[in-house]
Design a protein around this motif. Structure first.
Motif, PDB file in Angstrom:
ATOM      1  N   SER A 210     -18.919 -21.082  47.129  1.00  8.49           N
ATOM      2  CA  SER A 210     -18.969 -22.542  47.221  1.00  8.49           C
ATOM      3  C   SER A 210     -19.995 -22.969  48.270  1.00  8.49           C
ATOM      4  O   SER A 210     -20.048 -24.117  48.650  1.00  8.49           O
ATOM      5  N   LEU A 211     -20.785 -22.002  48.735  1.00  8.53           N
ATOM      6  CA  LEU A 211     -21.831 -22.289  49.713  1.00  8.53           C
ATOM      7  C   LEU A 211     -23.173 -22.412  48.998  1.00  8.53           C
ATOM      8  O   LEU A 211     -23.567 -21.497  48.268  1.00  8.53           O
ATOM      9  N   TYR A 212     -23.836 -23.515  49.188  1.00  2.00           N
ATOM     10  CA  TYR A 212     -25.137 -23.739  48.566  1.00  2.00           C
ATOM     11  C   TYR A 212     -26.078 -24.312  49.610  1.00  2.00           C
ATOM     12  O   TYR A 212     -26.050 -25.501  49.891  1.00  2.00           O
ATOM     13  N   LEU A 213     -26.875 -23.446  50.216  1.00  2.00           N
ATOM     14  CA  LEU A 213     -27.694 -23.887  51.343  1.00  2.00           C
ATOM     15  C   LEU A 213     -29.052 -24.432  50.913  1.00  2.00           C
ATOM     16  O   LEU A 213     -29.670 -25.191  51.642  1.00  2.00           O
ATOM     17  N   VAL A 214     -29.501 -24.032  49.727  1.00  2.00           N
ATOM     18  CA  VAL A 214     -30.822 -24.488  49.297  1.00  2.00           C
ATOM     19  C   VAL A 214     -30.754 -25.971  48.963  1.00  2.00           C
ATOM     20  O   VAL A 214     -29.826 -26.428  48.280  1.00  2.00           O
ATOM     21  N   GLU A 215     -31.727 -26.706  49.456  1.00  2.00           N
ATOM     22  CA  GLU A 215     -31.717 -28.148  49.294  1.00  2.00           C
ATOM     23  C   GLU A 215     -31.554 -28.547  47.827  1.00  2.00           C
ATOM     24  O   GLU A 215     -32.258 -28.042  46.959  1.00  2.00           O
ATOM     25  N   GLY A 216     -30.616 -29.432  47.593  1.00  4.08           N
ATOM     26  CA  GLY A 216     -30.417 -29.940  46.242  1.00  4.08           C
ATOM     27  C   GLY A 216     -29.387 -29.173  45.431  1.00  4.08           C
ATOM     28  O   GLY A 216     -28.788 -29.710  44.510  1.00  4.08           O
ATOM     29  N   GLU A 217     -29.155 -27.906  45.783  1.00  3.87           N
ATOM     30  CA  GLU A 217     -28.221 -27.090  44.984  1.00  3.87           C
ATOM     31  C   GLU A 217     -26.797 -27.631  45.041  1.00  3.87           C
ATOM     32  O   GLU A 217     -26.096 -27.664  44.034  1.00  3.87           O
ATOM     33  N   LEU A 218     -26.401 -28.031  46.243  1.00  5.62           N
ATOM     34  CA  LEU A 218     -25.023 -28.502  46.393  1.00  5.62           C
ATOM     35  C   LEU A 218     -24.824 -29.832  45.670  1.00  5.62           C
ATOM     36  O   LEU A 218     -23.764 -30.094  45.110  1.00  5.62           O
TER      37      LEU A 218
ATOM     38  N   ILE B  49     -16.029  -8.762  49.351  1.00  3.69           N
ATOM     39  CA  ILE B  49     -15.620 -10.094  49.783  1.00  3.69           C
ATOM     40  C   ILE B  49     -16.430 -10.417  51.041  1.00  3.69           C
ATOM     41  O   ILE B  49     -16.301  -9.740  52.063  1.00  3.69           O
ATOM     42  N   ALA B  50     -17.251 -11.443  50.942  1.00  5.72           N
ATOM     43  CA  ALA B  50     -18.138 -11.798  52.046  1.00  5.72           C
ATOM     44  C   ALA B  50     -17.434 -12.793  52.979  1.00  5.72           C
ATOM     45  O   ALA B  50     -16.622 -13.590  52.536  1.00  5.72           O
ATOM     46  N   PRO B  51     -17.768 -12.737  54.246  1.00  7.03           N
ATOM     47  CA  PRO B  51     -17.095 -13.583  55.235  1.00  7.03           C
ATOM     48  C   PRO B  51     -17.847 -14.901  55.427  1.00  7.03           C
ATOM     49  O   PRO B  51     -18.833 -15.163  54.751  1.00  7.03           O
ATOM     50  N   VAL B  52     -17.379 -15.678  56.377  1.00 12.28           N
ATOM     51  CA  VAL B  52     -18.197 -16.776  56.900  1.00 12.28           C
ATOM     52  C   VAL B  52     -18.778 -16.288  58.218  1.00 12.28           C
ATOM     53  O   VAL B  52     -18.074 -15.727  59.047  1.00 12.28           O
ATOM     54  N   VAL B  56     -22.521 -14.304  55.418  1.00  8.45           N
ATOM     55  CA  VAL B  56     -21.984 -15.100  54.307  1.00  8.45           C
ATOM     56  C   VAL B  56     -22.855 -14.946  53.068  1.00  8.45           C
ATOM     57  O   VAL B  56     -22.378 -15.050  51.950  1.00  8.45           O
ATOM     58  N   LEU B  57     -24.129 -14.672  53.272  1.00 12.72           N
ATOM     59  CA  LEU B  57     -25.038 -14.524  52.130  1.00 12.72           C
ATOM     60  C   LEU B  57     -25.192 -13.073  51.687  1.00 12.72           C
ATOM     61  O   LEU B  57     -26.110 -12.744  50.937  1.00 12.72           O
ATOM     62  N   ALA B  58     -24.292 -12.206  52.143  1.00 15.17           N
ATOM     63  CA  ALA B  58     -24.372 -10.775  51.801  1.00 15.17           C
ATOM     64  C   ALA B  58     -24.506 -10.569  50.304  1.00 15.17           C
ATOM     65  O   ALA B  58     -25.142  -9.617  49.852  1.00 15.17           O
ATOM     66  N   TYR B  59     -23.924 -11.507  49.536  1.00 13.72           N
ATOM     67  CA  TYR B  59     -23.926 -11.312  48.078  1.00 13.72           C
ATOM     68  C   TYR B  59     -25.320 -11.343  47.475  1.00 13.72           C
ATOM     69  O   TYR B  59     -25.530 -10.843  46.383  1.00 13.72           O
ATOM     70  N   PHE B  60     -26.273 -11.917  48.173  1.00 11.99           N
ATOM     71  CA  PHE B  60     -27.629 -11.909  47.635  1.00 11.99           C
ATOM     72  C   PHE B  60     -28.237 -10.509  47.650  1.00 11.99           C
ATOM     73  O   PHE B  60     -29.228 -10.237  46.999  1.00 11.99           O
ATOM     74  N   TYR B  61     -27.648  -9.637  48.439  1.00  6.56           N
ATOM     75  CA  TYR B  61     -28.254  -8.325  48.653  1.00  6.56           C
ATOM     76  C   TYR B  61     -27.499  -7.197  47.981  1.00  6.56           C
ATOM     77  O   TYR B  61     -27.907  -6.048  48.057  1.00  6.56           O
ATOM     78  N   MET B  62     -26.365  -7.513  47.367  1.00  7.60           N
ATOM     79  CA  MET B  62     -25.526  -6.458  46.797  1.00  7.60           C
ATOM     80  C   MET B  62     -25.504  -6.570  45.282  1.00  7.60           C
ATOM     81  O   MET B  62     -25.209  -7.629  44.740  1.00  7.60           O
TER      82      MET B  62
END
Lengths: 353, 252, 78
Positions: A210-218, B49-52, B56-62
């Motif tokens: 539920s995290l969307y850091l790229v501008e506009g994605e959220l 399961i990635a943390p905060v 938190v963005l670990a999923y981009f690499y796995m």
């Protein structure tokens, strides 16, 4: 037809969940919903399903989050203070678009409050108690039968829309016993969940976030959510009407208050007052259009609720200035009596003539 | 002349360059997890399961299924996944704030239930993502954004020792602390992660590996100095080694 | 007979943390003098013949930026 049995409302929710194919239940003790947790402790493991008494309501909703992400049916239940603790998790479920069922057996508040039945969590439930722009579907049973039936429906709607669904009830409905007919046969199989995280075997990895850091994605996510909420609003409004055809005074109430309103309306009819009852069954989406139609024929509306006046805001939003809207409300675990409501009906009837 | 790679980027790591600061231990541990997943041939069964926090963005690499969890709730989420998918390999990846502060209750209770999950705990003695605040594991006297005069035991308490704390519980199967203080430390970390993953695969139960980890940015030093901070300063507070093996406590 | 190793550093991933340079026991690696397109002094191999294939650099590298190759099929050495 299914078996006819006598059960408490809390047990009826539990049996509904079991029959809906709930794979995992996570709970934490709090009165007045403890019977439900105990019911699940007894029946879930016996069916080879998951029951955990979590270390907190916070942990319980996050276990639900995990099970829902894994593509399985999950439920948690609590009562008002515990539901407050779950709000972050519900917001995460909404943001990650995960299906889950949350049962709130409301008690008096604010704070630790008391253990009497209440309807003071209406705003929290229907306006989004957690952070962010989201809605959850809110279903409000007014009988033990509906405690059972709406719990089953809650699982279906949760899966259909990938959204959290709350069954909003109260300690009175939770603890009273009534006969009910249990749902028959196995529940329809849940839909395919190709989005679930269950091991990326023969497919690209899935990601639940539920995290969307790229501008506009959220914002895009929010636009998608709002479209979904519009679809839900179009298709999932539910209500019950009683004697609304010719009614002069329209009572609006849900859950326990609706039972009282129905009783008062029947007595009012016997006394020559043309009273009818409109009972929203889905509190979100709120069946406002039908209420607006009824408001064009009724002379007055009386909202009955066990709060300082929360449902009444949605009633007013729906009917606007068409008709005066009054409140018969009790707070802090107080329950309106049929005679109180009847007295208000008599007064309104006289006043309006 | 024919050539053969004796080491190459693991398949379970995606091609995406990681966002971490130079010298950050998160990248190292991501790499180690990916290597272990590859070695065990479990990429299609693994769920992270990635943390905060920074990870938190670990999923981009796995290159396997990953999900987010709310801050600190990772072990509860892992529990919810593992209980309904018992044949998958479920690990939670958490930093010190996530695991030892806000998520302490979930950490303790998942361990106490003996959930058949693996927990990889990155202890770098500081909050990274939010800008270098004091962590539950910040060393006594260590300066951070929220302990500008250094961590004071009298008002802030001493650093929390998670391996020791979890070792008081009966159900954990494996508890080990390693340090990314050099190549040998990295190899020990890889072996420890493999140990808890294999334990989970074999149904042995809860595995916990604490990795003392460089955070040059907020440990306020260079990456090379950070190895020394981890291996000397941190290891002095957090003794390295095995605490639990095969469900048995190891006598110090 | 000593075998010949080759250390390949992928400049897409290298962040010039210099850890590989610091841990190499044979001074095979050094901080690059030229900058990459990202403005980074990517590590580079300066004494390739000295490499003993110990993997210290690839183990310590947080970015998995290093690949190590050996002549032949690599079977007799892990």
């Amino acid at each position: 037809m299914g078996d006819r049995v006598l059960m408490t409302g809390n047990d009826a929710v539990g049996e509904g969940a079991v029959r809906a194919g709930c794979d995992a239940y996570y709970g934490y003790p709090i009165t007045p919903q403890n019977e439900l947790t105990a019911y699940m402790a007894l029946h879930m493991p016996a069916k080879g399903r998951v029951f955990i008494q979590a270390e907190s309501e916070v942990a319980a909703i996050n276990m639900v989050f995990g099970t829902a992400a894994a593509g399985k049916r999950a439920m948690t239940s609590s009562s008002s203070p515990g539901i407050s603790l779950k709000q972050e998790g519900i917001s995460f479920l909404a943001g990650a678009e995960l299906p889950a069922v949350i049962v709130n057996v409301q008690r008096g508040g604010p704070g630790l409050g008391n253990i009497s039945p209440s309807q003071a969590d209406y705003f929290q439930a229907v306006k989004g108690g957690g952070h962010g722009d989201y809605h959850q579907i809110v279903l409000a049973p007014d009988s033990v039968q509906e405690m059972h039936d709406l719990t089953i429906l809650a699982f279906e709607l949760a899966d259909r829309y990938r959204t959290p669904v709350m069954v909003l009830t109260d300690g009175r409905l939770g603890q009273m016993m009534e006969p009910l007919v249990l749902s028959e046969g196995p529940a329809p199989a849940p839909p395919d969940k190709p989005w679930a995280i269950n091991g990326a075997a023969g497919r690209e990895p899935n990601l639940i976030r539920s995290l969307y850091l790229v501008e506009g994605e959220l914002e895009q996510l929010n636009i998608r959510l709002q479209k979904k909420y519009a679809r839900i609003s179009e298709s999932e409004k539910r209500w019950e009407e009683r004697d609304t055809g010719d009614c002069d005074i329209l009572l609006v109430a849900y859950g326990t208050s609706a039972r009282i309103a129905k009783g008062a309306a029947a007595e009012a009819r016997a006394a020559g007052i043309r009273a009818g009852v409109f009972r929203p069954v889905s509190l979100w989406p709120f069946p406002g259009e039908r209420l607006r139609e009824l408001a064009s024929q009724a002379r007055r509306i009386l909202v009955v609720e066990m709060s300082a006046g929360q449902l009444i805001e949605d009633v007013r939003l729906s009917v606007g200035e068409r008709v005066p809207v009054d409140l018969e409300g009790r707070m802090g675990g107080g329950i309106p009596s049929v005679s109180d409501v009847l007295a208000r009906l008599r007064a309104l009837d006289t006043e309006g003539r | 002349m024919e050539e053969k790679a004796i080491y190459s980027r693991p398949d379970s790591l995606t091609d995406r360059p990681m966002h971490y600061c130079p010298g950050c231990g998160h990248g190292t541990v991501h790499k180690l997890i990916a290597e272990v997943v590859d070695e065990m041939g479990i990429r299609e069964k693994t769920i992270g399961i990635a943390p905060v926090g920074c990870a938190v963005l670990a999923y981009f690499y796995m290159r396997f299924d990953v999900m987010e969890a709310a801050h600190g709730r990772t072990p509860a989420v892992a529990t919810g996944v593992k209980r309904v998918l018992p044949d998958k390999l479920v690990f939670s990846y958490q930093g010190d704030g996530d695991l030892a502060a806000i998520g302490m209750a979930e950490t303790i209770h998942a361990a106490n239930r003996g959930e058949n999950i693996s927990v990889v705990f990155i202890n770098n003695a500081v909050y990274g993502m939010t800008g270098g605040q004091m962590a539950p594991t910040t060393l006594t006297g260590q300066k951070t954004a929220t302990s500008p005069g250094g961590r004071l035991v009298e008002t802030m308490g001493p650093p929390v020792k998670m391996c020791e704390l979890l070792n008081t519980l009966d159900r954990p199967y494996h508890i080990e602390r390693v340090a990314l203080d050099g190549p040998a430390g990295v190899r020990k970390a890889r072996k420890a992660i493999r140990t808890i993953f294999e334990a989970q695969r074999d149904g042995k139960g809860y595995g916990f590996v604490e990795v003392l980890s460089p955070c040059p940015t907020y440990q306020r030093c260079t990456p090379v100095e950070s190895l020394k901070f981890v291996g000397n300063d941190m290891a002095a507070t957090f003794p390295l080694g095995l605490f639990r093996r095969g469900g048995e406590r190891i006598d110090a | 007979m000593s075998r010949k190793f080759r250390v390949l550093i992928n400049s897409t991933y290298c962040k010039a943390c210099e850890l590989c340079v610091a841990v190499c026991p044979k001074s095979v690696l050094a901080v690059g003098r030229s900058t990459t397109s990202k403005g980074i002094h990517c590590a580079e191999t300066v004494a390739p013949d000295s490499c003993i294939g110990c993997k210290a650099c690839s183990d310590i590298c947080p970015e998995a930026a290093i690949e190590i190759r050996v002549e032949g099929d690599g079977q007799d050495r892990k």
